[in-house]
Structure formats: structure tokens, C-alpha cells
Scaffold this active site. Structure first.
Site, short mmCIF file in Angstrom:
data_model
loop_
_atom_site.label_atom_id
_atom_site.label_comp_id
_atom_site.label_asym_id
_atom_site.label_seq_id
_atom_site.Cartn_x
_atom_site.Cartn_y
_atom_site.Cartn_z
N ALA A 194 8.86 1.37 3.90
CA ALA A 194 8.07 0.20 3.55
C ALA A 194 8.10 -0.04 2.05
CB ALA A 194 6.63 0.40 4.02
N CYS A 195 7.76 -1.25 1.67
CA CYS A 195 7.67 -1.63 0.26
C CYS A 195 6.81 -0.62 -0.49
CB CYS A 195 7.04 -3.03 0.17
SG CYS A 195 6.76 -3.63 -1.48
N PRO A 196 7.17 -0.14 -1.65
CA PRO A 196 8.30 -0.53 -2.48
C PRO A 196 9.52 0.37 -2.33
CG PRO A 196 6.87 0.88 -3.75
CD PRO A 196 6.33 0.85 -2.34
#
Lengths: 159, 76
Positions: free
Chosen positions: B13-15
Site C-alpha cells: 500500500a501507499c507509500p
């Protein structure tokens, strides 16, 4: 090589979700090859607290503050829907499901990416926090240290 | 397309996709091609913007079965 761009973030909030947002942006900016500074002040200092008890000498008020404030990132609550900690338990589950990093991991990763952590010494005094209670290898400073980095900053946030 | 290196960022997932991409591309030479696999739906905008800022070129991107694949050529 051209001079590096700078991102500076003031982390004022001691809410878990807001600190997560700050640290995600910091890590993203570091991946953009920015020089990143996070200036921790007021409740945001709790993100830098060690999660185990540190034997430091304190007055009564400072001790009370120390006990009432979250001891480290994972003890922070959500800014919305915290429900006395239940909301935090729920979001931890959802985060695991979506493979999102928890705040502790984000802080570690930021350190690994050479993000500069500054703790505001004036608010450390107000909240009765001492250097031994905060992570090692951070810097200490005041508004001038922050402005020094922020004045030629390209991204500048207050969270 | 012949990639110099393949980065598996699926499930992250981000980042993380961008953080891993940055690390991976740092180990390559100018002109080398990095192939990246992600499942984060935001990564197309993320990688496009990141590559532009860093002077890298996205040669191609495809999406199949929820996996987005990018081929990025390292810039100067």
C-alpha cells in the site's frame, strides 16, 4: 547534480491517523529525493516517544502529563471514531487487511530514508518530556531550526 | 521489452510502491529499464508523477488481472 528540493512538515497533532498521514507524506517526499524535515511540536512529540518506560526524574505535573499522553506511536488514538480505543483496534485490523504500514513502521522507514526528525524543545518543557524519553538520534530545536529548513522548502505542511 | 530488473510491489500500500521503486532504480544505470508490478490502484498516478519529477521515462504500462505493470527507463 541540481540542489535537492525540500519538504518540511510540522507535526502538531498527536492523533494516530494524522501522524500516519504526515509520515506517509514524509516517506513519499523522501522517495522523491527531497530533503525531508519533520518538526514535532506539542502532541506530535508523542510520535517520537519510546514505547517503554524511561526512568527520568519529574515533578508531579510532568509525571501526570507523561502518564496521560500516549507513550509512543501505537498508543495514539484516532482523531475520529476512536471510541475509547476500540476504533483504533478496528483500524489496525483494516490496515493489516490492506497491507498498510502502521505508524511505527512508517517512522522506522522515514529514519531509514534519512528524514530529519526535530523535537521542539519549548513544547518538550511544557509537556514535561525529556530527551531520554524520545527516540535516539533525533535533533532538538526551536522555530528557527524549522524556518531554516522551511524557508527554502518546496512543500510545507502543518498537520 | 527487456527489463534490467523486476520489482514486485504487489500487495503493498501507499507509500511503499514508490519507496521501493526509488530504492530499486537507485541501483540501476542510466538507460536501464525497471519493470514494476503493483496492485495499488493509485500507483499509476503516483509512478507517472514520480518518474516525471525524477527525469525517468515510463515506456509502457499495462493492467492485467488487477496487476499493473510498468516499464520505467532510468534518466540521467
Amino acid at each position: 547534480m541540481a540542489e535537492k528540493k525540500k519538504t518540511t512538515i510540522v507535526l502538531f497533532s498527536g492523533d494516530y491517523d494524522k501522524a500516519m498521514a504526515a509520515y506517509i507524506i514524509a516517506n513519499g517526499a523522501a522517495a522523491y529525493d527531497h530533503e525531508v524535515t519533520i518538526f514535532h511540536t506539542f502532541w506530535g512529540l508523542n510520535a517520537l516517544r519510546k514505547d517503554n518506560h524511561q526512568p527520568v526524574k519529574k515533578g508531579l505535573l510532568e509525571s501526570m502529563f507523561g502518564k496521560m499522553m500516549p507513550q509512543g506511536p501505537e498508543k495514539m488514538g484516532l482523531s475520529k471514531m476512536n471510541f475509547f480505543g476500540l476504533g483504533k483496534v478496528m483500524i489496525n485490523k483494516v490496515m493489516k487487511k490492506h497491507n498498510a504500514m502502521n505508524l511505527t513502521t512508517l517512522v522506522d522507514m522515514a529514519k531509514e530514508q534519512d528524514v530529519k526528525f526535530i523535537a521542539c524543545t519549548m513544547t518538550m518543557d511544557l509537556l514535561g518530556l525529556q530527551k531520554d524519553e524520545l527516540l535516539d538520534e533525533i535533533e532538538y530545536g526551536g522555530v528557527a531550526a524549522y524556518i531554516g529548513d522551511a524557508e527554502d522548502g518546496n512543500v510545507n505542511l502543518f498537520i | 521489452m527487456e527489463a534490467t530488473k523486476v520489482l514486485d510491489a504487489k500487495g503493498l500500500a501507499c507509500p511503499m510502491p514508490i519507496v521501493r521503486t526509488k530504492k530499486a532504480i537507485a541501483e540501476l544505470q542510466t538507460g536501464d529499464i525497471l519493470e514494476i508490478h503493483t496492485t495499488d490502484q493509485g500507483s499509476k498516478s503516483d509512478l507517472t508523477a514520480w518518474a516525471k519529477s525524477g527525469g525517468h521515462e515510463i515506456l509502457k504500462d499495462v493492467e492485467e488481472d488487477g496487476v499493473i505493470k510498468f516499464w520505467v527507463k532510468k534518466g540521467e
